[in-house]
Motif scaffolding. Structure first.
Motif, PDB file in Angstrom:
ATOM      1  N   LYS A 241       0.715  -1.265   0.004  1.00  0.00           N
ATOM      2  CA  LYS A 241       0.051   0.060  -0.109  1.00  0.00           C
ATOM      3  C   LYS A 241       0.822   1.306  -0.060  1.00  0.00           C
ATOM      4  CE  LYS A 241      -3.929  -2.440   2.222  1.00  0.00           C
ATOM      5  NZ  LYS A 241      -4.787  -2.403   1.052  1.00  0.00           N
TER       6      LYS A 241
ATOM      7  N   ALA B   6      -6.750  10.790   7.493  1.00  0.00           N
ATOM      8  CA  ALA B   6      -6.863   9.838   6.346  1.00  0.00           C
ATOM      9  C   ALA B   6      -6.127   8.570   6.505  1.00  0.00           C
ATOM     10  CB  ALA B   6      -6.191  10.434   5.073  1.00  0.00           C
ATOM     11  N   THR B   7      -5.141   8.422   7.546  1.00  0.00           N
ATOM     12  CA  THR B   7      -4.400   7.248   7.491  1.00  0.00           C
ATOM     13  C   THR B   7      -4.562   6.405   8.798  1.00  0.00           C
ATOM     14  OG1 THR B   7      -2.534   8.225   8.390  1.00  0.00           O
ATOM     15  CG2 THR B   7      -2.805   8.168   5.922  1.00  0.00           C
TER      16      THR B   7
ATOM     17  N   THR C  54      -3.623   5.503  -0.937  1.00  0.00           N
ATOM     18  CA  THR C  54      -4.557   6.727  -0.308  1.00  0.00           C
ATOM     19  C   THR C  54      -3.616   8.246  -0.654  1.00  0.00           C
ATOM     20  OG1 THR C  54      -4.733   5.490   1.690  1.00  0.00           O
ATOM     21  CG2 THR C  54      -4.642   7.666   2.002  1.00  0.00           C
TER      22      THR C  54
ATOM     23  N   VAL D  85      -3.564  12.025  -0.166  1.00  0.00           N
ATOM     24  CA  VAL D  85      -3.891  13.316   0.825  1.00  0.00           C
ATOM     25  C   VAL D  85      -3.511  14.632   0.288  1.00  0.00           C
ATOM     26  CG1 VAL D  85      -3.828  14.154   3.337  1.00  0.00           C
ATOM     27  CG2 VAL D  85      -3.903  11.844   2.824  1.00  0.00           C
TER      28      VAL D  85
ATOM     29  N   LYS E 112      -4.111   2.460   9.351  1.00  0.00           N
ATOM     30  CA  LYS E 112      -3.739   1.940   8.273  1.00  0.00           C
ATOM     31  C   LYS E 112      -2.195   1.609   7.733  1.00  0.00           C
ATOM     32  CE  LYS E 112      -7.525   3.952   5.590  1.00  0.00           C
ATOM     33  NZ  LYS E 112      -7.868   4.932   4.562  1.00  0.00           N
TER      34      LYS E 112
ATOM     35  N   THR F 149      -4.909  10.593  -9.075  1.00  0.00           N
ATOM     36  CA  THR F 149      -5.560   9.357  -8.273  1.00  0.00           C
ATOM     37  C   THR F 149      -5.816   8.319  -9.262  1.00  0.00           C
ATOM     38  OG1 THR F 149      -6.204  10.891  -6.457  1.00  0.00           O
ATOM     39  CG2 THR F 149      -7.077   8.601  -6.692  1.00  0.00           C
TER      40      THR F 149
ATOM     41  N   TYR G 154       1.275   1.284   5.553  1.00  0.00           N
ATOM     42  CA  TYR G 154       1.701   1.624   4.064  1.00  0.00           C
ATOM     43  C   TYR G 154       2.988   1.144   3.956  1.00  0.00           C
ATOM     44  CZ  TYR G 154      -2.261   4.701   3.977  1.00  0.00           C
ATOM     45  OH  TYR G 154      -3.612   5.169   4.016  1.00  0.00           O
TER      46      TYR G 154
ATOM     47  N   GLU H 199      -3.997   4.449  -8.805  1.00  0.00           N
ATOM     48  CA  GLU H 199      -4.770   3.604  -8.421  1.00  0.00           C
ATOM     49  C   GLU H 199      -4.562   2.450  -9.648  1.00  0.00           C
ATOM     50  OE1 GLU H 199      -8.513   5.450  -5.847  1.00  0.00           O
ATOM     51  OE2 GLU H 199      -8.663   5.189  -7.989  1.00  0.00           O
TER      52      GLU H 199
ATOM     53  N   LEU I 183       0.994   5.576   0.451  1.00  0.00           N
ATOM     54  CA  LEU I 183       0.454   7.051   0.758  1.00  0.00           C
ATOM     55  C   LEU I 183       1.190   7.931  -0.185  1.00  0.00           C
ATOM     56  CD1 LEU I 183      -1.018   8.642   2.684  1.00  0.00           C
ATOM     57  CD2 LEU I 183       1.052   8.671   4.323  1.00  0.00           C
TER      58      LEU I 183
END
Length: 235
Positions: free
Chosen positions: A23, A105-106, A57, A59, A109, A44, A111, A48, A25
């Motif tokens: 993952k 946002a994190t 993610t 931000v 989670k 994004t 990363y 993705e 960030l």
């Protein structure tokens, strides 16, 4: 076995191996040309597609017209003058806002890479503060690494456009441009993108505005994503 760096950031647990797997960030910040960038249009979708929607993610927190000292807590003017009053209150304030957004946002989670994407410098060019720009930007990177408990962080710089190549209105315009390229090229985890045609002018010849046009912002997001993806994949 892939080495995992375990990080504690606020109340969320992050891990980082800076690999293309896992993952990722992406933290976007800067002044007006970042504020006007809509990551959902090109940035994004690109990251993705590269890593999977569930693995990304993004931000963004930006402020039009803000000098780099609004992010750098230990900023010093070239003349070392005392910073006090409202000016002192501004030091690092936008960074604090940025970190708060990242926290939101994190939280909870994990990363495997963190990439900082930066589009700023016009205000410092106008104020003639190029002498301390590199130190200030590197200070922001150190703040991020400290707050995220990272030993390493990727970053992508947007070089300010060719708006004032004669340094007529913004006396340190070309100096800031050069410094941004030097910062990125001196660090194996850094990259930069060219924004010269994004303001409607002819690339390298000026004639465009301070801010980018609609197509320019889409292209900016695309280029940021390309460089960010490349930095992650090469590690």
């Amino acid at each position: 076995m892939k080495k995992i760096l375990t990080l504690l950031f606020f109340s969320g647990l992050l891990s980082s191996s800076l690999s293309a797997e896992g993952k990722h960030l992406f933290i976007l910040s800067g002044q007006s040309n970042m504020a006007a960038l809509d990551p959902s249009l090109t940035f994004t979708p690109a990251v993705e597609e590269a890593f999977g929607k569930e693995n990304v993610t993004v931000v963004k927190n930006a402020q039009s017209g803000a000098p780099i000292r609004c992010w750098c807590h230990d900023y010093e003017f070239p003349d070392k003058r005392e910073i006090k009053g409202k000016e002192a209150d501004r030091l690092g304030k936008k960074y604090d806002d940025l970190i708060a957004a990242v926290k939101s946002a994190t939280e909870g989670k994990r990363y495997d890479s963190v990439t900082f994407v930066w589009m700023q410098g016009e205000r410092d060019a106008r104020e003639g503060l190029s002498e301390v720009y590199a130190r200030s930007f590197n200070g922001i990177l150190e703040q991020l690494k400290a707050d995220l408990n990272l030993s390493e962080i990727n970053f992508v710089l947007g070089r300010i456009s060719d708006f004032d190549m004669e340094n007529a209105k913004y006396p340190h315009w070309t100096k800031i441009r050069d410094i941004q390229v030097e910062i990125a090229e001196a660090d194996p985890r850094g990259a930069w993108v060219d924004t010269d045609e994004m303001n409607g002018g002819k690339p390298g010849q000026g004639g465009g505005g301070l801010h980018y046009n609609k197509a320019g912002y889409k292209e900016l997001g695309k280029r940021f994503a390309e460089e960010a993806i490349a930095l992650i994949r090469k590690k």
